[in-house]
Design an enzyme around this catalytic site. Structure first.
Site, PDB file in Angstrom:
ATOM      1  N   GLU A 153     -15.868   6.915   3.668  1.00  0.00           N
ATOM      2  CA  GLU A 153     -15.022   6.609   4.827  1.00  0.00           C
ATOM      3  C   GLU A 153     -15.730   6.991   6.129  1.00  0.00           C
ATOM      4  OE1 GLU A 153     -12.017   5.250   5.352  1.00  0.00           O
ATOM      5  OE2 GLU A 153     -10.833   5.630   3.566  1.00  0.00           O
TER       6      GLU A 153
ATOM      7  N   ARG B 255       0.830  -1.207   0.000  1.00  0.00           N
ATOM      8  CA  ARG B 255       0.000   0.000   0.000  1.00  0.00           C
ATOM      9  C   ARG B 255       0.863   1.255   0.000  1.00  0.00           C
ATOM     10  NH1 ARG B 255      -4.514   0.387   4.500  1.00  0.00           N
ATOM     11  NH2 ARG B 255      -2.752   1.063   5.750  1.00  0.00           N
TER      12      ARG B 255
ATOM     13  N   LYS C 210      -2.691   6.700   1.183  1.00  0.00           N
ATOM     14  CA  LYS C 210      -2.507   7.152   2.564  1.00  0.00           C
ATOM     15  C   LYS C 210      -1.593   8.384   2.571  1.00  0.00           C
ATOM     16  CE  LYS C 210      -2.590   4.869   7.030  1.00  0.00           C
ATOM     17  NZ  LYS C 210      -4.030   4.726   7.267  1.00  0.00           N
TER      18      LYS C 210
HETATM   19  C1  LIG Z   1      -5.146   3.951   7.498  1.00  0.00           C
HETATM   20  C2  LIG Z   1      -6.543   4.264   7.129  1.00  0.00           C
HETATM   21  C3  LIG Z   1      -7.573   3.318   7.265  1.00  0.00           C
HETATM   22  C4  LIG Z   1      -7.386   1.980   7.929  1.00  0.00           C
HETATM   23  O1  LIG Z   1      -6.512   1.144   7.263  1.00  0.00           O
HETATM   24  P1  LIG Z   1      -5.904  -0.112   8.007  1.00  0.00           P
HETATM   25  O2  LIG Z   1      -4.974  -0.692   7.021  1.00  0.00           O
HETATM   26  O3  LIG Z   1      -7.004  -1.024   8.343  1.00  0.00           O
HETATM   27  O4  LIG Z   1      -5.223   0.416   9.231  1.00  0.00           O
HETATM   28  C5  LIG Z   1      -8.838   3.656   6.816  1.00  0.00           C
HETATM   29  N1  LIG Z   1      -9.096   4.873   6.282  1.00  0.00           N
HETATM   30  C6  LIG Z   1      -8.134   5.800   6.152  1.00  0.00           C
HETATM   31  C7  LIG Z   1      -8.486   7.106   5.557  1.00  0.00           C
HETATM   32  C8  LIG Z   1      -6.833   5.532   6.558  1.00  0.00           C
HETATM   33  O5  LIG Z   1      -5.890   6.463   6.420  1.00  0.00           O
END
Ligand SMILES: *Cc1c(COP(=O)(O)O)cnc(C)c1O
Length: 340
Positions: free
Chosen positions: A220, A81, A184
């Site tokens: 989200e 990721r 991210k």
């Molecule tokens: C990091 C994040 C998540 C959760 O991802 P995980 O891999 O399950 O920790 C969900 N939404 C957003 C916007 C994020 O930045």
């Protein structure tokens, strides 16, 4: 072991640890891994990461099992990721092998900060990458730094695994429809701060965003993904503006293992009237059950948890995922890396 740390009462905050690891991309290649005891970095005042937001990060955890071993959850997924995020905003992707080696190294070096089994606490691992070349023109950087630090964090649910309420506020978007939501990127968080603070002021744990284009579908849930149980099925929003949560992906697998059908699809706001369970999911909480969802624009109140308790499927999924992370049950899907 650090006898002086009150593991069960740690917050989700920063506590200094012994070491961090760093690697710099320069002249077209990644350099050697550096081990540092310095929590500060020396960055050029014209670094692109500071001016133009070329910054991405990851979040994962390490857990200590009953057998004393340290387990890192789905580290390969976080490595992939981070690469996807890097490509998304034209940064140099960190090779998966480099990511893996650095994560293992920083956890090993700080092993005394991995909380004991049964404390509910864990070691949070924070990889971050940003552009460091001195530039003023708007172009991708030529040089990048990749840093990983770790910090112990307490159990997410200090007062027990209980539902909280979330809200819908249409005047806020976290990201643009075809924007950076699927990566991210730090900027997505900056863009969500005002809505998040507003929600907290009003007594909600998070904002349930709607899709930024039509404001019709669930998106989200604050800095986490959203899932719900409807007609016995696990449903979760499918959208280009959502960050693909590794926790959500794992819960979907566990749901299928339990014989529950999984449907990643558009979910309309109206459907909230027919769901029997809901939760926000991510590394921090695994699953944070939702009690009620208040639509602050229409005044509608969706009561998801009728008895004020988390639903049975959410609870079963939460327990199973935590059991895998803690090494209490067999790691059937190969999600765990043991730190040797
Ligand atoms: C990091 C994040 C998540 C959760 O991802 P995980 O891999 O399950 O920790 C969900 N939404 C957003 C916007 C994020 O930045």
């Amino acid at each position: 072991m650090n006898q002086e740390i009150d593991w069960a009462n740690l917050s989700f905050g920063y506590m200094p640890t012994d070491y961090n690891v760093r690697c710099t991309y320069k002249d077209g290649k990644w350099g050697e891994i550096e081990v540092s005891q310095d929590p500060y970095i020396n960055v050029h005042i014209a670094a692109t990461g500071i001016h133009y937001g070329q910054e991405i990060f990851e979040g994962l955890k390490a857990f200590r099992g009953k057998d004393g071993k340290v387990r890192i959850f789905r580290l390969d997924e976080n490595a992939k990721r981070l690469q996807s995020s890097a490509r998304g905003i034209m940064m140099e992707p960190v090779p998966v092998e480099l990511f893996t080696e650095m994560v293992k190294k920083v956890v090993k070096l700080n092993e005394r900060f991995v909380p004991p089994y049964g404390s509910g606490a864990s070691l949070y691992i924070r990889p971050v990458e940003f552009g460091i070349s001195a530039q003023v023109g708007v172009k991708p950087a030529k040089e990048y730094v990749f840093i990983i630090f770790v910090t112990p964090v307490g159990p997410y649910f200090k007062t027990g695994f209980n539902p909280s309420n979330i809200c819908i506020m249409r005047k806020y978007d976290r990201v643009a429809p075809q924007g950076t939501g699927r990566w991210k990127v730090g900027g997505n968080y900056a863009a969500s701060l005002e809505a998040g603070e507003k929600a907290h002021e009003l007594g909600y744990s998070a904002v349930l965003y709607l899709d930024p284009k039509e404001k019709k579908y669930l998106d989200e849930c604050g800095p986490a993904n959203f899932f719900a149980i409807k007609d016995g099925k696990y449903i979760t929003p499918a959208s280009d503006s959502i960050l693909p949560s590794i926790t959500n992906k794992s819960l979907q697998q566990l749901a299928r293992d339990m014989g529950i059908e999984v449907e990643p699809r558009h979910i309309t706001v109206d459907e909230l009237a027919d769901i029997t369970e809901a939760a926000a999911c991510g590394t921090a909480a695994v699953a944070s059950p939702v009690g009620e969802i208040h639509d602050l624009d229409t005044g509608e109140k969706y009561v998801i948890s009728k008895d004020g308790k988390p639903g049975p499927i959410t609870t079963a999924l939460y327990n199973e995922l935590r059991a895998i992370q803690n090494g209490d049950v067999e790691d059937k899907h190969g999600w765990i890396t043991i730190v040797e």
